[in-house]
Design a protein around this motif. Structure first.
Motif, PDB file in Angstrom:
ATOM      1  N   ILE A  24       0.863  -1.180   0.000  1.00 35.43           N
ATOM      2  CA  ILE A  24       0.000   0.000   0.000  1.00 35.43           C
ATOM      3  C   ILE A  24       0.899   1.230   0.000  1.00 35.43           C
ATOM      4  O   ILE A  24       1.703   1.422   0.917  1.00 35.43           O
ATOM      5  N   THR A  25       0.791   2.040  -1.030  1.00 37.52           N
ATOM      6  CA  THR A  25       1.523   3.302  -1.154  1.00 37.52           C
ATOM      7  C   THR A  25       0.595   4.278  -1.870  1.00 37.52           C
ATOM      8  O   THR A  25      -0.433   3.867  -2.421  1.00 37.52           O
ATOM      9  N   PRO A  26       0.955   5.549  -1.910  1.00 39.71           N
ATOM     10  CA  PRO A  26       0.132   6.452  -2.712  1.00 39.71           C
ATOM     11  C   PRO A  26       0.036   6.024  -4.175  1.00 39.71           C
ATOM     12  O   PRO A  26      -0.951   6.312  -4.844  1.00 39.71           O
ATOM     13  N   GLY A  27       1.024   5.283  -4.666  1.00 43.45           N
ATOM     14  CA  GLY A  27       0.979   4.806  -6.047  1.00 43.45           C
ATOM     15  C   GLY A  27       0.055   3.620  -6.259  1.00 43.45           C
ATOM     16  O   GLY A  27      -0.493   3.437  -7.344  1.00 43.45           O
ATOM     17  N   THR A  28      -0.127   2.773  -5.236  1.00 44.38           N
ATOM     18  CA  THR A  28      -0.991   1.594  -5.379  1.00 44.38           C
ATOM     19  C   THR A  28      -2.393   1.835  -4.835  1.00 44.38           C
ATOM     20  O   THR A  28      -3.318   1.105  -5.196  1.00 44.38           O
ATOM     21  N   ALA A  29      -2.534   2.821  -3.969  1.00 44.25           N
ATOM     22  CA  ALA A  29      -3.833   3.153  -3.368  1.00 44.25           C
ATOM     23  C   ALA A  29      -3.953   4.671  -3.327  1.00 44.25           C
ATOM     24  O   ALA A  29      -3.695   5.297  -2.293  1.00 44.25           O
ATOM     25  N   PRO A  30      -4.271   5.295  -4.462  1.00 44.19           N
ATOM     26  CA  PRO A  30      -4.313   6.760  -4.527  1.00 44.19           C
ATOM     27  C   PRO A  30      -5.136   7.364  -3.388  1.00 44.19           C
ATOM     28  O   PRO A  30      -6.207   6.876  -3.047  1.00 44.19           O
ATOM     29  N   GLY A  31      -4.552   8.383  -2.769  1.00 46.78           N
ATOM     30  CA  GLY A  31      -5.205   9.076  -1.670  1.00 46.78           C
ATOM     31  C   GLY A  31      -4.814   8.562  -0.298  1.00 46.78           C
ATOM     32  O   GLY A  31      -5.110   9.199   0.708  1.00 46.78           O
ATOM     33  N   THR A  32      -4.116   7.407  -0.235  1.00 40.67           N
ATOM     34  CA  THR A  32      -3.728   6.899   1.077  1.00 40.67           C
ATOM     35  C   THR A  32      -2.680   7.789   1.730  1.00 40.67           C
ATOM     36  O   THR A  32      -1.913   8.459   1.037  1.00 40.67           O
ATOM     37  N   PRO A  34      12.688  11.366   8.631  1.00 40.54           N
ATOM     38  CA  PRO A  34      12.412  12.678   9.224  1.00 40.54           C
ATOM     39  C   PRO A  34      10.940  13.075   9.234  1.00 40.54           C
ATOM     40  O   PRO A  34      10.503  13.806  10.107  1.00 40.54           O
ATOM     41  N   GLU A  35      10.164  12.565   8.281  1.00 41.13           N
ATOM     42  CA  GLU A  35       8.772  13.007   8.150  1.00 41.13           C
ATOM     43  C   GLU A  35       7.736  11.951   8.504  1.00 41.13           C
ATOM     44  O   GLU A  35       6.544  12.205   8.392  1.00 41.13           O
ATOM     45  N   SER A  36       8.170  10.737   8.882  1.00 40.44           N
ATOM     46  CA  SER A  36       7.206   9.653   9.097  1.00 40.44           C
ATOM     47  C   SER A  36       7.494   8.860  10.369  1.00 40.44           C
ATOM     48  O   SER A  36       8.646   8.559  10.665  1.00 40.44           O
ATOM     49  N   ASP A  37       6.430   8.494  11.083  1.00 40.78           N
ATOM     50  CA  ASP A  37       6.517   7.479  12.123  1.00 40.78           C
ATOM     51  C   ASP A  37       6.570   6.124  11.422  1.00 40.78           C
ATOM     52  O   ASP A  37       6.083   5.979  10.294  1.00 40.78           O
ATOM     53  N   GLU A  38       7.128   5.124  12.119  1.00 40.61           N
ATOM     54  CA  GLU A  38       7.167   3.772  11.584  1.00 40.61           C
ATOM     55  C   GLU A  38       6.682   2.803  12.652  1.00 40.61           C
ATOM     56  O   GLU A  38       7.008   2.953  13.826  1.00 40.61           O
ATOM     57  N   VAL A  39       5.904   1.826  12.235  1.00 43.28           N
ATOM     58  CA  VAL A  39       5.529   0.709  13.095  1.00 43.28           C
ATOM     59  C   VAL A  39       6.048  -0.549  12.421  1.00 43.28           C
ATOM     60  O   VAL A  39       5.844  -0.751  11.219  1.00 43.28           O
ATOM     61  N   ALA A  80       2.687   8.413   4.516  1.00 52.40           N
ATOM     62  CA  ALA A  80       3.372   7.690   3.440  1.00 52.40           C
ATOM     63  C   ALA A  80       4.508   8.529   2.865  1.00 52.40           C
ATOM     64  O   ALA A  80       4.536   9.750   3.005  1.00 52.40           O
ATOM     65  N   GLY A  81       5.441   7.843   2.231  1.00 59.46           N
ATOM     66  CA  GLY A  81       6.493   8.538   1.504  1.00 59.46           C
ATOM     67  C   GLY A  81       7.902   8.183   1.930  1.00 59.46           C
ATOM     68  O   GLY A  81       8.832   8.312   1.139  1.00 59.46           O
ATOM     69  N   ALA A  82       8.091   7.729   3.172  1.00 57.03           N
ATOM     70  CA  ALA A  82       9.442   7.433   3.657  1.00 57.03           C
ATOM     71  C   ALA A  82      10.127   6.349   2.831  1.00 57.03           C
ATOM     72  O   ALA A  82      11.354   6.314   2.726  1.00 57.03           O
ATOM     73  N   GLU A  83       9.338   5.475   2.226  1.00 52.85           N
ATOM     74  CA  GLU A  83       9.902   4.374   1.448  1.00 52.85           C
ATOM     75  C   GLU A  83      10.737   4.850   0.264  1.00 52.85           C
ATOM     76  O   GLU A  83      11.688   4.191  -0.153  1.00 52.85           O
TER      77      GLU A  83
END
Length: 138
Positions: free
Chosen positions: A25-33, A54-59, A112-115
Motif C-alpha cells: 500500500i503506497t500512494p501509487g498503489t492506493a491513490p489518496g492513502t 524525518p517526516e514519518s513514524d514507523e511501526v 506515506a512517503g518514507a519508502e
C-alpha cells in the motif's frame, strides 16, 4: 470505491544485500492513502544500517523469526513473532536478523512517503511485479 486486495505479484520487489521489500500500500498503489504498508524480509545474519525517517513514524510488526531492534540511543533489544515496535519520526533505528531463518516483518509508515528514500541505497535493485526473485516468495 471497490475494495481491492493488494497482492504480492502486483507490485515490484525491492532488493537489498540485507533482504527485500514489497510495498503493498503506497500512494501509487492506493491513490489518496496517507499510509505505506510493506512486507519486509531480512536475511539471516543480516540487517540494515541505522537510519531515520524525518517526516514519518514507523511501526514494525514481527510476523516470524528473531532479531534485534534499536530505537534511538538505547541498546538493541530482542524482537520475535508477535512483537510490535513504534519508531517515532526522526529517530535513528535499525533491525538485524539474529536467527537462522528469514525475519519477516510488516512495516507501516505514517504519513506515506518514507519508502522512497530507500531507492538511493547503494545496494538497491528492483525486480518487476510478477517476477519471483530469491528463494522465498510472497
Amino acid at each position: 470505491m471497490e475494495p481491492t486486495p493488494h497482492r504480492p505479484d502486483s507490485v515490484p520487489t525491492w532488493l537489498f544485500d540485507w533482504g527485500r521489500i514489497k510495498w503493498r500500500i503506497t500512494p501509487g498503489t492506493a491513490p489518496g492513502t496517507e499510509l505505506t504498508v510493506g512486507d519486509v524480509d531480512v536475511h539471516p545474519g543480516k540487517g540494515h544500517d541505522r537510519h531515520r525517517h524525518p517526516e514519518s513514524d514507523e511501526v514494525i510488526y514481527v510476523l516470524s523469526g528473531t532479531g534485534e531492534q534499536t530505537v534511538g540511543d538505547g541498546p538493541a533489544f530482542p524482537v520475535a513473532a508477535g512483537d510490535a515496535v513504534h519508531v517515532p519520526r526522526g529517530v535513528l533505528h535499525s533491525t538485524f536478523n539474529t536467527g537462522w531463518s528469514t525475519l519477516r516483518l510488516v512495516v507501516v509508515y505514517s504519513p506515506a512517503g518514507a519508502e522512497e528514500a530507500l531507492r538511493a541505497a547503494p545496494d538497491f535493485r528492483e525486480a518487476p511485479a510478477g517476477e519471483h526473485p530469491g528463494a522465498v516468495n510472497r
